[in-house]
Design an enzyme around this catalytic site. Structure first.
Site: not given
Ligand code: MRU
Length: 319
Positions: A21-23, A64, A176, A227-228, A217
């Site tokens: 995970r993470g964009a 996603r 996370q 973002n999250k 994201d």
């Molecule tokens: O649901 P996730 O864990 O994929 O969400 C990730 C985030 O929101 C991060 O802040 C975002 O992807 C930036 S990662 C460099």
């Protein structure tokens, strides 16, 4: 945990369940995964193989919805397949095209690494000696192919000998912050304190944070940022208490085709992620639960958006 993913379904499932995970990381994993999922089909004729590239890319891209890096990486792979196929078609087989796609996926990975370094260098002045950084979710090595986005500056500052302390929101519901950010920073011997998400505003009010650094994201053309979930609440509190709020992203997270935050699809995740903590039920099984995985922070509230190309300031106009 390291997982060996080969088939289309294994890669899709790993992205959908957040094993990766993470964009930026999901864009890289999908590009690599696309190649491994195509490898058993290299003896196919070019026509059916190109159709397969598109079908696999569509399936992975749908794993996603919010992080644009995933769609961006899949589009880039499909474009390479379209442009590469004809001139190399001598054998009629797809083997050479598969090799070109492997090169493209490797380029996506290497470019992501380089973008992380560049983001870190541009954001370094935001993290002076003694800085107390508040962050949310995970934006480090576990979210990218390199040293991260928002955490890149923290890593570089630490490497230069600056004393940096990080406050990491635990990031309910999937934690996370506690599980990934705290783990990464502890491995790197960078002081980190985890807090309940609800504690962040009071720390900002008490003057215990010098700068908020988060990732994203998707960044819309007008600078609105998805973002999250919980990022918007941090931005509101930071604005109220005049603490600078920066968003750090690689260029692959900027989406000029999305005009503003209202046009960003927000992933809705299973209600049980809210009703349970680490798989243990904590609320009545039938209670209604909402689980949006992301929120949108208006660009106008963001002090600066740091990309690998520099620090951008409002009014944002990404093209
Ligand atoms: O649901 P996730 O864990 O994929 O969400 C990730 C985030 O929101 C991060 O802040 C975002 O992807 C930036 S990662 C460099």
């Amino acid at each position: 945990v390291e997982r060996d993913l080969r088939t289309l379904e294994e890669v899709r499932e790993a992205i959908a369940t957040l094993a990766v995970r993470g964009a930026p990381a999901i864009g890289v994993a999908a590009a690599m995964g696309l190649v491994t999922s195509l490898a058993p089909h290299a003896a196919e004729d070019l026509g059916p193989f190109r159709a397969r590239v598109k079908a696999h890319a569509r399936a992975l891209g749908a794993a996603r919805p919010t992080a644009v890096n995933l769609a961006w990486a899949m589009r880039r792979m499909v474009v390479r397949a379209e442009n590469e196929a004809e001139p190399r078609a001598a054998s009629g087989e797809a083997r050479e095209l598969l090799s070109a796609l492997r090169d493209e996926a490797t380029a996506i990975l290497e470019e992501d690494r380089a973008m992380c370094e560049a983001i870190g260098r541009h954001a370094l002045p935001l993290v002076p000696d003694g800085a107390r950084v508040l962050t949310h979710c995970n934006t480090g090595a576990l979210a990218t192919a390199g040293i991260g986005t928002a955490l890149a500056a923290v890593y570089l500052a630490h490497a230069e000998g600056r004393r940096v302390r990080v406050v990491a929101c635990e990031t309910r519901p999937l934690l996370q912050g506690s599980r990934l950010t705290a783990w990464e920073l502890a491995q790197a011997h960078i002081p980190v304190t985890i807090i309940a998400d609800g504690a962040a505003a009071s720390l900002l009010a008490a003057g215990e944070v010098d700068v908020v650094l988060v990732g994203a994201d998707r960044v819309a053309a007008n600078g609105d940022v998805a973002n999250k979930i919980g990022t918007y609440a941090l931005a509101l509190a930071a604005e109220r208490h005049r603490v600078p709020f920066y968003v750090c992203v690689p260029w692959s997270t900027i989406d000029p085709a999305t005009p503003d935050g209202a046009a960003i699809a927000i992933e809705q995740r299973p209600a049980d992620e809210i009703r349970q903590v680490a798989g243990v039920p904590v609320s009545p099984a039938a209670v209604h639960a909402l689980n949006p995985a992301f929120d949108v922070t208006p660009g106008g509230m963001i002090t600066g958006i740091v990309t690998d190309r520099g620090v951008h300031r409002t009014p944002y106009r990404f093209q």
